[in-house]
Write a protein that holds these residues in place. Sequence first.
Motif, mmCIF file in Angstrom:
data_model
loop_
_atom_site.group_PDB
_atom_site.id
_atom_site.type_symbol
_atom_site.label_atom_id
_atom_site.label_comp_id
_atom_site.label_asym_id
_atom_site.label_seq_id
_atom_site.Cartn_x
_atom_site.Cartn_y
_atom_site.Cartn_z
ATOM 1 N N HIS B 218 0.725 -0.697 -0.187
ATOM 2 C CA HIS B 218 -0.348 -0.012 0.201
ATOM 3 C C HIS B 218 0.762 1.400 0.035
ATOM 4 C CE1 HIS B 218 -1.993 3.089 2.377
ATOM 5 N NE2 HIS B 218 -2.496 3.143 1.128
ATOM 6 N N VAL B 219 2.288 1.666 0.728
ATOM 7 C CA VAL B 219 2.703 2.552 0.704
ATOM 8 C C VAL B 219 3.452 2.624 -0.349
ATOM 9 C CG1 VAL B 219 4.658 3.729 1.961
ATOM 10 C CG2 VAL B 219 3.719 2.409 2.929
ATOM 11 N N ILE B 220 4.134 1.649 -0.890
ATOM 12 C CA ILE B 220 3.849 2.145 -2.607
ATOM 13 C C ILE B 220 3.130 2.279 -3.006
ATOM 14 C CG2 ILE B 220 5.421 1.130 -4.736
ATOM 15 C CD1 ILE B 220 6.169 -1.415 -2.290
ATOM 16 N N TRP B 221 2.396 1.649 -2.897
ATOM 17 C CA TRP B 221 2.078 2.366 -4.239
ATOM 18 C C TRP B 221 0.986 3.531 -4.082
ATOM 19 C CZ3 TRP B 221 0.417 0.885 -8.352
ATOM 20 C CH2 TRP B 221 -0.091 0.935 -9.596
ATOM 21 N N ALA B 222 0.785 4.271 -2.571
ATOM 22 C CA ALA B 222 0.169 5.685 -2.334
ATOM 23 C C ALA B 222 1.505 6.310 -2.813
ATOM 24 C CB ALA B 222 0.641 5.767 -0.453
ATOM 25 N N ALA B 223 2.767 6.158 -2.063
ATOM 26 C CA ALA B 223 4.069 6.699 -3.024
ATOM 27 C C ALA B 223 4.051 7.680 -4.763
ATOM 28 C CB ALA B 223 5.232 6.213 -2.395
ATOM 29 N N ARG B 224 4.006 6.085 -5.411
ATOM 30 C CA ARG B 224 3.499 6.193 -6.683
ATOM 31 C C ARG B 224 2.564 7.293 -7.562
ATOM 32 N NH1 ARG B 224 -0.238 4.712 -10.311
ATOM 33 N NH2 ARG B 224 -1.985 5.757 -8.808
ATOM 34 N N ARG B 225 1.690 7.659 -6.465
ATOM 35 C CA ARG B 225 0.069 8.305 -6.880
ATOM 36 C C ARG B 225 0.730 9.802 -6.940
ATOM 37 N NH1 ARG B 225 -3.831 8.384 -3.144
ATOM 38 N NH2 ARG B 225 -3.448 6.210 -2.587
ATOM 39 N N PHE B 226 2.059 9.674 -6.328
ATOM 40 C CA PHE B 226 2.797 11.306 -6.582
ATOM 41 C C PHE B 226 4.548 10.888 -6.429
ATOM 42 C CE2 PHE B 226 0.389 10.885 -2.262
ATOM 43 C CZ PHE B 226 -0.914 12.069 -2.886
ATOM 44 N N VAL B 227 4.556 10.316 -7.818
ATOM 45 C CA VAL B 227 5.486 10.013 -8.133
ATOM 46 C C VAL B 227 6.614 10.496 -7.083
ATOM 47 C CG1 VAL B 227 7.172 10.486 -10.565
ATOM 48 C CG2 VAL B 227 4.404 10.969 -10.362
ATOM 49 N N LYS B 228 6.729 9.606 -6.228
ATOM 50 C CA LYS B 228 7.201 9.861 -4.975
ATOM 51 C C LYS B 228 8.891 8.483 -5.173
ATOM 52 C CE LYS B 228 5.333 12.203 -1.061
ATOM 53 N NZ LYS B 228 5.522 12.246 -0.026
ATOM 54 N N THR B 229 9.051 8.387 -6.222
ATOM 55 C CA THR B 229 9.932 7.685 -7.011
ATOM 56 C C THR B 229 11.003 7.212 -5.300
ATOM 57 O OG1 THR B 229 10.035 8.318 -8.979
ATOM 58 C CG2 THR B 229 11.493 6.203 -9.094
ATOM 59 N N PRO B 230 11.691 7.448 -4.614
ATOM 60 C CA PRO B 230 12.608 7.012 -3.699
ATOM 61 C C PRO B 230 11.586 5.835 -2.694
ATOM 62 C CG PRO B 230 13.008 9.756 -4.452
ATOM 63 C CD PRO B 230 11.991 9.432 -5.086
ATOM 64 N N GLU B 231 10.328 6.914 -2.654
ATOM 65 C CA GLU B 231 9.846 6.507 -1.441
ATOM 66 C C GLU B 231 9.807 5.233 -2.154
ATOM 67 O OE1 GLU B 231 6.942 8.105 0.155
ATOM 68 O OE2 GLU B 231 8.403 9.826 1.061
ATOM 69 N N VAL B 232 8.887 5.192 -3.581
ATOM 70 C CA VAL B 232 8.982 3.693 -3.965
ATOM 71 C C VAL B 232 9.438 2.472 -4.214
ATOM 72 C CG1 VAL B 232 7.908 2.192 -6.237
ATOM 73 C CG2 VAL B 232 6.790 4.804 -5.426
#
Lengths: 280, 261
Positions: B218-232
């Motif tokens: 879920h965290v990976i998917w949520a970070a994707r929404r804001f294109v936070k590539t480092p978090e993904v």
Amino acid sequence: MNQETPFLRVAGVSKIFEAEGHGHERIQVIDHVSMDLTAGEFAVYLGPSGCGKTTLMRIVGGLETASGGDVVLAGRKVTGPDRQKGMVFQAYTSFPWLTVLENIRFGTKYRNDIDTAQKDEIARHYLDLVGLTEFADFYVNRISGGMRQRVAIARTLAAGADILLMDEPFGALDAQTREFLQDQLLEINRVEKKAVIFVTHDVEEAVFLADRIFMFSARPATIIEVIKVADHIPGERHMDIKETEAFFHLRNHVRDVMRDQARATEEKLERALRPEDGGE
Amino acid sequence: MTRPSLFAYRGQSSGRSDLVLGICAFIGFIGIWTLISHFEVVPQRFLPLPWKVLSALYYMLVERNFSEDIWISVARVWSAFLLSVVMAIPIGMWMSNYRIVGTLIEPIVDFIRYLPVPALVPLLIIWFGIGEASKIAVLWMGTFFQLVLLIADDTKRVPREFIEIGYTLGAKPRQITQDIVLRAMAPSMVDNLRITLGWCWTWIIVAEIVAANSGIGHVIWAARRFVKTPEVMAGILTVGIIGLATDQAIRLLHRRYFRYL
């Protein structure tokens, strides 16, 4: 021999395998074999590979059922495997997750005729008897093949078997180790005095070990000749007898009989495999 | 002297040089990554520098309570994995020990095994809702049917002679199963459990991406929404680290418990 029931009686045993493959093949591997064994007698089943001698031994052990005939051991009909009939296979069957001593101790695991202290004592006793005292705490895949077979023999003895059924136990060993173990097996059994059925296709092994040699024909197995070795080679069995003339003589005779059987087997196989239209 | 065997076909391995080479390869990997990112061969928006990923991970752990998501994912993986194991071991063994069980179950297992797990997710959500049960169900579907066959195979590979020896020592079938078969198959079974646990980590991310409001996926998917590539990438890295650590831990136990191998 007829006045009292023998220790082991194999009476008219036959075995037919029903192969389910193409068509319904019936392969007869044993054809009405009868034999007796007295307590403490060492029998060798000698015959060409695949002749059915191992199957007969397995029937005696209760691991295979006969299609006809009876096996009676110590007055009781054999219906299945149990502790009374100990097995030693050619493949190493000592358990790799146990040490030498633990493996031998495993032989007593399912005995309820003795208590824990006696089980330990018996395991120690057979460990010493097969000469592996120094290797008690070794895992069995750290020791040699010959030692592993000695562990297997000791385990069977620790289980309190009345008869040892040995299926080419030394077949995978090198010639020198095999000779050493043959000698040791006889020595062990001088103490244990167990009845033994020893299956082999090695003529020299048969002549050296046996009280009586049962020579089997090619499949389906029938007994073609029984030789009482003591009639030919008198005296105590020892490594040295392999150099005597009597031993040579008997070995040559047995070898000639077996050669004829081997030839017959090969010819039979050739005939079976030859395409039928091109046949004779 | 280690060089020739390193390049020889199936040459002998040596622990020391293997370790050194492993570390070198890893450093090389990070190095190439850094170069590609630094010179913007790939835009940093898509491939951030390695330490950006690490600092994102640090930020997530400290500020975002990421450890709770990790814990939730671990708990889901292990409960589903254990459920699979408890069911697969007895059923797999029965399949090999009793022909009736094997012939009845194997065709069904073989069929279900080939169903793509992601395709089952919608169905499982309809059946189990979006709570914990559907995640467990996804993982279970993804592992049980594979594992049961692996266990059946391990059972089948126990030499026939071992079982016959059991009988001639006076053991009953139950005792043979317990004292001989289970012991003989244990090393390869543990290996298979280790591999299956790895699959669980694949399926948990799938399940959490599709339907969850917690967990690493879920965290990976949520970070994707804001294109936070480092978090993904930090999320992915976390799965990798947990996987590697578990794998090594089980290997260590394997070596310790099966010292005779």
